[in-house]
Enzyme design. Structure first.
Site, PDB file in Angstrom:
ATOM      1  N   PRO A  11      -4.737   1.206   5.136  1.00  0.00           N
ATOM      2  CG  PRO A  11      -3.608   3.229   4.970  1.00  0.00           C
ATOM      3  CD  PRO A  11      -4.273   2.324   5.970  1.00  0.00           C
ATOM      4  CG  ASN A  12      -2.414   1.691  -0.093  1.00  0.00           C
ATOM      5  OD1 ASN A  12      -3.127   2.014  -1.035  1.00  0.00           O
ATOM      6  ND2 ASN A  12      -1.723   2.571   0.616  1.00  0.00           N
ATOM      7  NE  ARG A  19       0.851  -1.593  -0.908  1.00  0.00           N
ATOM      8  CZ  ARG A  19       0.906  -1.430   0.406  1.00  0.00           C
ATOM      9  NH1 ARG A  19       0.314  -2.286   1.212  1.00  0.00           N
ATOM     10  NH2 ARG A  19       1.520  -0.417   0.922  1.00  0.00           N
ATOM     11  CE1 TYR A  24       4.014  -4.374   2.619  1.00  0.00           C
ATOM     12  CE2 TYR A  24       3.847  -3.546   0.362  1.00  0.00           C
ATOM     13  CZ  TYR A  24       4.107  -3.330   1.707  1.00  0.00           C
ATOM     14  OH  TYR A  24       4.460  -2.081   2.147  1.00  0.00           O
ATOM     15  CG  ASN A  75      -0.488  -4.226   8.477  1.00  0.00           C
ATOM     16  OD1 ASN A  75      -0.002  -3.092   8.509  1.00  0.00           O
ATOM     17  ND2 ASN A  75      -0.109  -5.125   7.598  1.00  0.00           N
ATOM     18  CB  ALA A  78       1.184   4.454   4.977  1.00  0.00           C
ATOM     19  CG  ASP A  88      -4.343  10.517  20.677  1.00  0.00           C
ATOM     20  OD1 ASP A  88      -3.296  10.233  21.288  1.00  0.00           O
ATOM     21  OD2 ASP A  88      -4.589  11.664  20.249  1.00  0.00           O
ATOM     22  CD  GLU A  99       3.319  -1.294  15.274  1.00  0.00           C
ATOM     23  OE1 GLU A  99       3.505  -0.993  16.491  1.00  0.00           O
ATOM     24  OE2 GLU A  99       3.893  -0.716  14.331  1.00  0.00           O
ATOM     25  CG  HIS A 101       4.276  -3.477  10.457  1.00  0.00           C
ATOM     26  ND1 HIS A 101       3.455  -2.512   9.914  1.00  0.00           N
ATOM     27  CD2 HIS A 101       4.560  -3.070  11.723  1.00  0.00           C
ATOM     28  CE1 HIS A 101       3.261  -1.568  10.810  1.00  0.00           C
ATOM     29  NE2 HIS A 101       3.907  -1.881  11.918  1.00  0.00           N
ATOM     30  CB  SER A 103       7.411  -5.518   4.620  1.00  0.00           C
ATOM     31  OG  SER A 103       7.026  -4.271   5.170  1.00  0.00           O
ATOM     32  NE  ARG A 108       9.315  -1.731   2.660  1.00  0.00           N
ATOM     33  CZ  ARG A 108       8.004  -1.587   2.408  1.00  0.00           C
ATOM     34  NH1 ARG A 108       7.109  -2.112   3.245  1.00  0.00           N
ATOM     35  NH2 ARG A 108       7.602  -0.942   1.339  1.00  0.00           N
ATOM     36  NE  ARG A 112       8.102   1.744   3.465  1.00  0.00           N
ATOM     37  CZ  ARG A 112       6.942   2.077   2.882  1.00  0.00           C
ATOM     38  NH1 ARG A 112       5.808   2.006   3.546  1.00  0.00           N
ATOM     39  NH2 ARG A 112       6.907   2.478   1.619  1.00  0.00           N
TER      40      ARG A 112
HETATM   41  C1  DQA Z   1       3.091  -2.407   6.196  1.00  0.00           C
HETATM   42  C2  DQA Z   1       4.351  -1.556   6.209  1.00  0.00           C
HETATM   43  C3  DQA Z   1       4.020  -0.088   6.029  1.00  0.00           C
HETATM   44  O1  DQA Z   1       5.202   0.700   6.064  1.00  0.00           O
HETATM   45  C4  DQA Z   1       3.324   0.115   4.693  1.00  0.00           C
HETATM   46  O2  DQA Z   1       2.955   1.469   4.549  1.00  0.00           O
HETATM   47  C5  DQA Z   1       2.179  -0.779   4.496  1.00  0.00           C
HETATM   48  C6  DQA Z   1       2.259  -2.166   4.939  1.00  0.00           C
HETATM   49  C7  DQA Z   1       3.417  -3.924   6.248  1.00  0.00           C
HETATM   50  O3  DQA Z   1       2.489  -4.689   6.490  1.00  0.00           O
HETATM   51  O4  DQA Z   1       4.553  -4.322   6.016  1.00  0.00           O
HETATM   52  O5  DQA Z   1       1.173  -0.403   3.883  1.00  0.00           O
HETATM   53  O6  DQA Z   1       2.309  -2.099   7.337  1.00  0.00           O
END
Ligand code: DQA
Length: 148
Positions: A11-12, A19, A24, A75, A78, A88, A99, A101, A103, A108, A112
């Protein structure tokens, strides 16, 4: 053997570049996908690249990857910090899981700092900006090459 890597974004991340650019960066997700496609070609990886704001869609892609993909780079946004369902699903996938990320989540808010996905991930990358995707693909290629 499959060299398909499915890169999944939660998401996002569709708002990447717009954003919170101070966190980011200014590259868009389309820029990240283009860079991943170029690198995947060099590394002889096949690439699928997707983004969804919906947890179930990410889970369905992870299920589909069971049949097709050698690796998942995810990624989860959240959902990293909330989703036992994504954990799962990843636990039902036998390939490599990275995984990623953008940031440095550890620098943070404390909410997180915990990741459900890390309980399954073979490697975790955080704080390298969008370069983290390229580094994740390089790691996948290295692990697949080592398997032969
Ligand atoms: C994120 C870090 C997460 O905490 C955050 O909710 C994101 C982006 C990152 O790529 O740094 O949406 O996964």
């Amino acid at each position: 053997m499959s060299r398909l890597v499915h890169v999944l974004n939660g998401p996002n991340l569709n708002l990447l570049g717009k954003r919170q650019p101070q966190i980011y960066g200014s590259e868009t997700l389309a820029d990240v996908e283009a860079a991943c496609r170029t690198l995947a070609g060099e590394l002889k990886l096949e690439l699928r690249f997707d983004q969804s704001n919906r947890e179930y869609e990410l889970i369905d892609w992870i299920h589909a990857a069971r049949e097709t993909a050698a690796a998942i780079v995810i990624n989860p946004g959240a959902f990293t910090h909330t989703s036992i369902a994504i954990l799962d699903a990843l636990n039902a996938f036998d390939g490599i899981v990275i995984e990623c990320h953008i940031s440095n989540v550890h620098k943070r808010e404390s909410f997180r700092h915990h990741s459900y996905v890390s309980l399954r991930a073979d490697g975790v990358i955080a704080g390298f900006g969008t370069q983290g995707y390229a580094l994740s693909l390089r790691r996948v290629a290295h692990l697949l090459d080592a398997k032969g």
